[in-house]
Design a protein around this motif. Structure first.
Motif, PDB file in Angstrom:
ATOM      1  N   PRO A 185      39.917  33.894  36.883  1.00 40.72           N
ATOM      2  CA  PRO A 185      40.803  35.050  36.730  1.00 40.72           C
ATOM      3  C   PRO A 185      40.014  36.317  36.417  1.00 40.72           C
ATOM      4  CG  PRO A 185      40.859  33.691  34.747  1.00 40.72           C
ATOM      5  CD  PRO A 185      40.028  32.949  35.750  1.00 40.72           C
ATOM      6  N   ASP A 186      40.525  37.445  36.900  1.00 41.56           N
ATOM      7  CA  ASP A 186      39.942  38.759  36.611  1.00 41.56           C
ATOM      8  C   ASP A 186      38.488  38.872  37.072  1.00 41.56           C
ATOM      9  OD1 ASP A 186      42.379  39.277  35.301  1.00 41.56           O
ATOM     10  OD2 ASP A 186      41.582  38.559  33.390  1.00 41.56           O
ATOM     11  N   ALA A 187      38.122  38.137  38.112  1.00 36.74           N
ATOM     12  CA  ALA A 187      36.732  38.144  38.576  1.00 36.74           C
ATOM     13  C   ALA A 187      36.295  39.509  39.080  1.00 36.74           C
ATOM     14  CB  ALA A 187      36.545  37.097  39.674  1.00 36.74           C
ATOM     15  N   PHE A 188      37.258  40.311  39.555  1.00 36.64           N
ATOM     16  CA  PHE A 188      36.932  41.616  40.133  1.00 36.64           C
ATOM     17  C   PHE A 188      37.607  42.763  39.384  1.00 36.64           C
ATOM     18  CE2 PHE A 188      37.051  38.265  43.347  1.00 36.64           C
ATOM     19  CZ  PHE A 188      35.741  38.304  43.792  1.00 36.64           C
ATOM     20  N   GLY A 189      38.050  42.491  38.164  1.00 34.67           N
ATOM     21  CA  GLY A 189      38.707  43.493  37.343  1.00 34.67           C
ATOM     22  C   GLY A 189      39.985  42.945  36.761  1.00 34.67           C
TER      23      GLY A 189
ATOM     24  N   ILE B 115      42.719  41.251  38.900  1.00 37.04           N
ATOM     25  CA  ILE B 115      42.203  41.210  40.276  1.00 37.04           C
ATOM     26  C   ILE B 115      41.380  39.931  40.428  1.00 37.04           C
ATOM     27  CG2 ILE B 115      40.930  42.410  42.070  1.00 37.04           C
ATOM     28  CD1 ILE B 115      43.379  43.902  41.103  1.00 37.04           C
ATOM     29  N   ASP B 116      42.004  38.953  41.061  1.00 39.07           N
ATOM     30  CA  ASP B 116      41.373  37.644  41.210  1.00 39.07           C
ATOM     31  C   ASP B 116      40.763  37.432  42.587  1.00 39.07           C
ATOM     32  OD1 ASP B 116      42.514  37.208  38.682  1.00 39.07           O
ATOM     33  OD2 ASP B 116      44.340  36.375  39.582  1.00 39.07           O
ATOM     34  N   PHE B 117      40.975  38.375  43.509  1.00 38.44           N
ATOM     35  CA  PHE B 117      40.406  38.234  44.852  1.00 38.44           C
ATOM     36  C   PHE B 117      40.108  39.610  45.427  1.00 38.44           C
ATOM     37  CE2 PHE B 117      45.027  38.437  45.620  1.00 38.44           C
ATOM     38  CZ  PHE B 117      45.110  39.448  46.582  1.00 38.44           C
ATOM     39  N   VAL B 118      39.245  39.630  46.446  1.00 39.03           N
ATOM     40  CA  VAL B 118      39.017  40.840  47.234  1.00 39.03           C
ATOM     41  C   VAL B 118      39.302  40.507  48.693  1.00 39.03           C
ATOM     42  CG1 VAL B 118      37.359  41.920  45.685  1.00 39.03           C
ATOM     43  CG2 VAL B 118      36.547  40.339  47.428  1.00 39.03           C
ATOM     44  N   SER B 119      39.805  41.492  49.432  1.00 41.01           N
ATOM     45  CA  SER B 119      40.141  41.308  50.841  1.00 41.01           C
ATOM     46  C   SER B 119      38.946  41.630  51.727  1.00 41.01           C
ATOM     47  CB  SER B 119      41.321  42.215  51.223  1.00 41.01           C
ATOM     48  OG  SER B 119      42.464  41.892  50.472  1.00 41.01           O
ATOM     49  N   ILE B 120      38.847  40.913  52.850  1.00 37.29           N
ATOM     50  CA  ILE B 120      37.807  41.155  53.837  1.00 37.29           C
ATOM     51  C   ILE B 120      38.309  42.184  54.839  1.00 37.29           C
ATOM     52  CG2 ILE B 120      36.366  40.151  55.630  1.00 37.29           C
ATOM     53  CD1 ILE B 120      35.685  39.070  52.941  1.00 37.29           C
ATOM     54  N   THR B 121      37.603  43.287  54.983  1.00 32.46           N
ATOM     55  CA  THR B 121      37.959  44.294  55.974  1.00 32.46           C
ATOM     56  C   THR B 121      37.498  43.822  57.345  1.00 32.46           C
ATOM     57  OG1 THR B 121      37.722  46.059  54.346  1.00 32.46           O
ATOM     58  CG2 THR B 121      37.684  46.702  56.667  1.00 32.46           C
ATOM     59  N   ALA B 122      38.422  43.724  58.305  1.00 32.86           N
ATOM     60  CA  ALA B 122      38.100  43.226  59.648  1.00 32.86           C
ATOM     61  C   ALA B 122      37.087  44.134  60.337  1.00 32.86           C
ATOM     62  CB  ALA B 122      39.366  43.115  60.484  1.00 32.86           C
ATOM     63  N   PHE B 123      36.227  43.525  61.163  1.00 32.66           N
ATOM     64  CA  PHE B 123      35.236  44.270  61.933  1.00 32.66           C
ATOM     65  C   PHE B 123      35.759  44.454  63.352  1.00 32.66           C
ATOM     66  CE2 PHE B 123      31.546  44.601  64.709  1.00 32.66           C
ATOM     67  CZ  PHE B 123      30.804  45.580  64.076  1.00 32.66           C
TER      68      PHE B 123
ATOM     69  N   GLY C 248      40.069  19.215  40.366  1.00 34.50           N
ATOM     70  CA  GLY C 248      41.243  19.999  39.990  1.00 34.50           C
ATOM     71  C   GLY C 248      41.676  20.908  41.121  1.00 34.50           C
ATOM     72  N   ASP C 249      42.845  21.507  40.974  1.00 36.07           N
ATOM     73  CA  ASP C 249      43.401  22.384  41.998  1.00 36.07           C
ATOM     74  C   ASP C 249      42.928  23.826  41.813  1.00 36.07           C
ATOM     75  OD1 ASP C 249      44.722  20.221  43.046  1.00 36.07           O
ATOM     76  OD2 ASP C 249      46.623  20.666  42.039  1.00 36.07           O
ATOM     77  N   VAL C 250      42.827  24.541  42.927  1.00 31.49           N
ATOM     78  CA  VAL C 250      42.344  25.923  42.909  1.00 31.49           C
ATOM     79  C   VAL C 250      43.385  26.866  42.319  1.00 31.49           C
ATOM     80  CG1 VAL C 250      41.558  27.847  44.340  1.00 31.49           C
ATOM     81  CG2 VAL C 250      40.780  25.502  44.836  1.00 31.49           C
ATOM     82  N   GLY C 251      44.641  26.715  42.747  1.00 32.99           N
ATOM     83  CA  GLY C 251      45.718  27.533  42.192  1.00 32.99           C
ATOM     84  C   GLY C 251      45.936  28.831  42.939  1.00 32.99           C
ATOM     85  N   SER C 252      46.478  29.820  42.258  1.00 32.61           N
ATOM     86  CA  SER C 252      46.836  31.100  42.861  1.00 32.61           C
ATOM     87  C   SER C 252      46.263  32.239  42.021  1.00 32.61           C
ATOM     88  CB  SER C 252      48.352  31.243  42.959  1.00 32.61           C
ATOM     89  OG  SER C 252      48.947  31.190  41.668  1.00 32.61           O
ATOM     90  N   GLY C 253      46.388  33.473  42.548  1.00 33.91           N
ATOM     91  CA  GLY C 253      45.885  34.620  41.822  1.00 33.91           C
ATOM     92  C   GLY C 253      46.502  35.905  42.335  1.00 33.91           C
ATOM     93  N   THR C 254      46.145  37.005  41.697  1.00 37.72           N
ATOM     94  CA  THR C 254      46.703  38.303  42.060  1.00 37.72           C
ATOM     95  C   THR C 254      45.598  39.269  42.495  1.00 37.72           C
ATOM     96  OG1 THR C 254      46.568  39.081  39.761  1.00 37.72           O
ATOM     97  CG2 THR C 254      48.646  38.059  40.471  1.00 37.72           C
ATOM     98  N   GLY C 255      46.002  40.260  43.271  1.00 35.62           N
ATOM     99  CA  GLY C 255      45.094  41.289  43.757  1.00 35.62           C
ATOM    100  C   GLY C 255      45.819  42.150  44.771  1.00 35.62           C
TER     101      GLY C 255
END
Length: 326
Positions: free
Chosen positions: A194-198, A201-209, A129-136
């Motif tokens: 969906p809502d994995a992080f609240g 909130i379906d995703f979290v961002s990676i803070t660049a090093f 199946g397809d992954v799809g989209s999400g919000t965050g």
């Protein structure tokens, strides 16, 4: 297909109750950790076997599967074509003896990522199946939810202790603005959780090093340490300055903690095997299996994988239960 089952290695291969000793960094101290039931009796899989997905050089499609024995004997074998053209991530699920993968079936910002399995005997990819989209929230401080289409997945990691399938999403390769992301997938359907992080909130961002001279923000692959449960990644800036880093998720963002430079550029895939050893593969010549030191992050060439090119991912058996003693 393997060598003689005599000696220590033969015992590990033939006895599901064998004990293996690995070393983990716990609270800054190296301690011995015993892996019970290694290799996995459920899957009946040789723990020395790894799978590499190459993104060029197939006979009927650019993607194909290579079987690699992590000590180099027998030599790497080209199993067969996936029938896809843009598969950049694969992960092994030990309990079901399943090799999962995801490919960008339709490329570009409005494209589609498709989840599926790879046949370990033929290399054929079967779509689920397809992954799809999400919000965050793409950036720290954002107050308006962003909607993101998850079309370019570069890394996969399975947390067996919590039964979570993780994926990393590359943003900048398609001209999109913003950091790489982490999402969770339903492995039975391939859809983003969906809502994995609240709520919403379906995703979290990676803070660049920031190394002081280079921003390290491209996650090429990552894995869950079977000993500690920590999340580790191979991260680079435009293919160079490749580093081994720990990812910690808290407060809606994923923070990188640097372990050190690997010293070998363009490592596209990584995995942690049943014995706690970290491995990597390269996306450009020369194509080798890379041993990565779990403490310092330093990489060393183990042996050549002289089959095709653009080795995008590697997946090895990861044991389910790793009690730590010492």
């Amino acid at each position: 297909m393997g060598p003689s089952t005599t000696g220590t290695r033969g015992l590990l291969r033939s006895r599901a109750s064998a004990m293996a000793v690995v070393f983990a960094l716990v609270a800054g101290t190296v301690v011995a950790a015993s892996i019970r039931n290694a290799p996995s009796a459920e899957a009946g899989v040789d723990p020395y076997t790894c799978w590499v997905v190459a993104d060029s050089g197939g006979a009927t499609s650019s993607d194909h599967l290579i079987q690699v024995d992590r000590d180099g004997s027998p030599a790497p074998v080209n199993i067969g074509d996936l029938g896809t053209g843009t598969t950049e991530a694969a992960v092994y699920h030990a309990a079901s003896n399943t090799l999962y993968a995801v490919h960008e079936r339709v490329t570009g910002p409005s494209g589609t990522a498709t989840w599926g399995t790879i046949n370990q005997s033929t290399g054929a990819f079967t779509a689920i199946g397809d992954v799809g989209s999400g919000t965050g929230y793409l950036m720290d401080g954002d107050t308006v939810l962003d909607t993101v289409n998850f079309h370019d997945l570069d890394g996969l990691a399975y947390d067996q202790s919590n039964d979570i399938m993780w994926a990393s999403v590359r943003r900048e390769d398609s001209g999109e603005v913003g950091p790489d992301l982490l999402i969770q997938l339903d492995r039975t359907t391939g859809a983003v959780v969906p809502d994995a992080f609240g709520p919403n909130i379906d995703f979290v961002s990676i803070t660049a090093f920031d190394t002081g001279t280079t921003l390290i923000d491209d996650i090429d692959d990552f894995a869950i340490d079977p000993v500690t449960g920590d999340m580790w990644a191979v991260i680079n800036g435009a293919g160079a300055n490749v580093r081994y880093m720990q990812i910690e998720i808290s407060g809606g963002t994923a923070t990188l903690f640097d372990r050190g430079p690997i010293g070998i550029n363009d490592i596209e895939g990584m995995t942690i095997d049943a014995f706690g050893q970290v491995w990597g593969v390269r996306g450009r010549t020369t194509y080798n299996l890379i041993r990565i030191d779990r403490i310092s992050g330093a990489g060393a060439v183990e042996f050549a994988i002289p089959i095709s090119g653009d080795h995008e991912s590697i997946a090895c058996l990861t044991q389910t239960s790793i009690p730590i003693t010492g």
